[in-house]
Design an enzyme around this catalytic site. Structure first.
Site, PDB file in Angstrom:
ATOM      1  N   ASP A 166      12.443   0.521   9.497  1.00 50.75           N
ATOM      2  CA  ASP A 166      12.668   1.477   8.655  1.00 50.75           C
ATOM      3  C   ASP A 166      12.883   0.805   7.136  1.00 50.75           C
ATOM      4  O   ASP A 166      13.710  -0.128   7.024  1.00 50.75           O
ATOM      5  CB  ASP A 166      13.676   2.342   9.051  1.00 50.75           C
ATOM      6  CG  ASP A 166      15.209   1.689   9.118  1.00 50.75           C
ATOM      7  OD1 ASP A 166      15.911   1.640   8.207  1.00 50.75           O
ATOM      8  OD2 ASP A 166      15.404   1.108  10.339  1.00 50.75           O
ATOM      9  N   SER A 167      12.416   1.622   6.062  1.00 46.62           N
ATOM     10  CA  SER A 167      12.680   1.089   4.754  1.00 46.62           C
ATOM     11  C   SER A 167      12.487  -0.386   4.550  1.00 46.62           C
ATOM     12  O   SER A 167      11.495  -0.683   4.839  1.00 46.62           O
ATOM     13  CB  SER A 167      14.191   1.413   4.486  1.00 46.62           C
ATOM     14  OG  SER A 167      14.370   1.259   3.021  1.00 46.62           O
ATOM     15  N   ALA A 168      13.511  -1.104   4.054  1.00 48.57           N
ATOM     16  CA  ALA A 168      12.922  -2.631   4.085  1.00 48.57           C
ATOM     17  C   ALA A 168      12.498  -3.328   5.371  1.00 48.57           C
ATOM     18  O   ALA A 168      11.678  -4.058   5.289  1.00 48.57           O
ATOM     19  CB  ALA A 168      14.270  -3.266   3.340  1.00 48.57           C
ATOM     20  N   THR A 197       8.626   3.358   9.200  1.00 44.16           N
ATOM     21  CA  THR A 197       9.249   4.473   8.727  1.00 44.16           C
ATOM     22  C   THR A 197       9.886   4.560   7.490  1.00 44.16           C
ATOM     23  O   THR A 197      10.387   3.589   7.348  1.00 44.16           O
ATOM     24  CB  THR A 197      10.591   4.943   9.611  1.00 44.16           C
ATOM     25  OG1 THR A 197      10.015   4.836  11.222  1.00 44.16           O
ATOM     26  CG2 THR A 197      10.982   6.356   9.691  1.00 44.16           C
ATOM     27  N   HIS A 300      15.268   9.982   2.711  1.00 46.48           N
ATOM     28  CA  HIS A 300      15.264   8.485   3.037  1.00 46.48           C
ATOM     29  C   HIS A 300      16.264   8.293   4.382  1.00 46.48           C
ATOM     30  O   HIS A 300      17.390   8.493   4.447  1.00 46.48           O
ATOM     31  CB  HIS A 300      15.481   7.656   2.224  1.00 46.48           C
ATOM     32  CG  HIS A 300      15.016   6.186   2.459  1.00 46.48           C
ATOM     33  ND1 HIS A 300      13.810   5.730   2.552  1.00 46.48           N
ATOM     34  CD2 HIS A 300      15.741   5.031   2.419  1.00 46.48           C
ATOM     35  CE1 HIS A 300      13.788   4.435   2.588  1.00 46.48           C
ATOM     36  NE2 HIS A 300      14.979   4.037   2.622  1.00 46.48           N
TER      37      HIS A 300
END
Length: 324
Positions: A166-168, A197, A300
């Site tokens: 997820d994200s980074a 994601t 987010h």
């Protein structure tokens, strides 16, 4: 001056503060928690393993109670988010999320604890995650490894290996997939699929609803964090590691998996980048199975940060159903 009476070199609020003496204060992220012989809510067992001393890389591995002694199940190799500079595979929210994913999917999950920037600038996290994946899949063959993990050897079907983040962590997963498309994994293992994601991608040119004001863009955390964690990246914020659709970037047709699920959230600043990435993969000639999910009304990483919400539970179940 910072709260410690020291001179601040860089701060990216509300995430991180770096002092002139090189010390780092992490302002975001949840506290670390211990693994559990059996999580009360999900009945998932977890333990921590250190599989590399040099470099120092460790992981938390999860085994659902539903997995039987003679059963082989899929494996999910996970990379946590946190802007490459905070959060942990051992933190409260990540452990909660992994327990939930493992329980719903009935798969073995291993979350890699990679080293964080700015003390360990990129590409160190990419290298740690690749080394972690290679160690994991080495359990598939007749490799002689000193630190073999019995949960991997006993319960995993290495014909069904997934990566995700997820994200980074989704950025890490994308770059691992690109590398897996051109470099062999130990044991000849192939990555079946991946889910990204709310992936962290960015670039100098605005996309969709992103602000077009150059000064404003330069102050956004999506921009400033990349320069903090990868200060020597050729091309800066248009380096292909963070802007995989930039002209001249390696072709997305080279993604090393056969299924890919991209999920975005309506209120997320990164939403339009995730959709752009999905469309770029679709138009690249990549011949896998591709899917996009958008969750309305959410921001987010909501599935981790507001994990009790109905939308979070639905997304977790949907991601779990991808792991077959």
């Amino acid at each position: 001056m910072g709260s410690l009476g020291k001179e601040v070199a860089t701060e990216i609020l509300p995430f991180i503060r770096v002092y002139m003496d090189g010390s780092v204060e992490r302002l975001a992220g949840s506290p670390n928690v211990s693994p559990s012989a059996e999580d009360l809510e999900t009945k998932v067992s977890s333990k921590d393993i250190a599989f590399s001393e040099n470099p120092p890389i460790s992981a938390r591995i999860y085994l659902p109670k539903q997995v039987g002694q003679h059963q082989k199940v899929p494996l999910l190799v996970y990379f946590h988010g946190g802007g490459f500079c905070f959060e942990s595979a051992f933190s409260f929210v990540e452990t909660k999320y992994m327990n939930s994913l493992a329980s719903h999917a009935k798969v073995v999950v291993i979350s890699i604890e990679y080293r964080l920037a700015p003390e360990h600038p990129l590409p160190i996290a990419y290298e740690d995650c690749w080394a972690g994946l290679q160690w994991v899949v080495s359990h598939s063959g007749d490799y002689v490894i000193d630190n073999k993990e019995p949960w991997l050897s006993t319960y995993v079907d290495f014909d069904r290996v997934y990566v995700a983040g997820d994200s980074a962590g989704a950025n890490l997963a994308h770059n691992i997939l690109m590398r897996a498309g051109s470099e062999a994994l130990n044991g000849g293992v192939k990555i079946t699929g991946a889910f990204l994601t709310h992936p962290y991608f960015w670039g100098s040119e605005p996309v969709g609803s992103e602000t077009k004001n150059v000064e404003e863009r330069g102050k956004l955390p999506t921009y400033t964090i990349w320069h903090l964690v990868n200060p020597e990246a050729p091309g800066g914020i248009d380096n292909p590691m963070v802007n995989p659709v930039i002209p001249g970037a390696p072709s997305l047709a080279g993604l090393g998996c056969s299924r890919l699920l991209v999920s975005v959230a309506e209120k997320d600043m990164l939403r339009d980048r995730g959709i752009l990435y999905y469309n770029a993969v679709k138009g690249s000639g990549w011949n896998g199975e591709l899917e996009l999910i958008e969750v309305e009304g959410e921001d987010h990483a909501f599935q981790i940060l507001v994990y009790e919400s109905e939308n979070a539970k639905k997304l977790i179940k949907r991601l779990a159903s991808f792991l077959v």
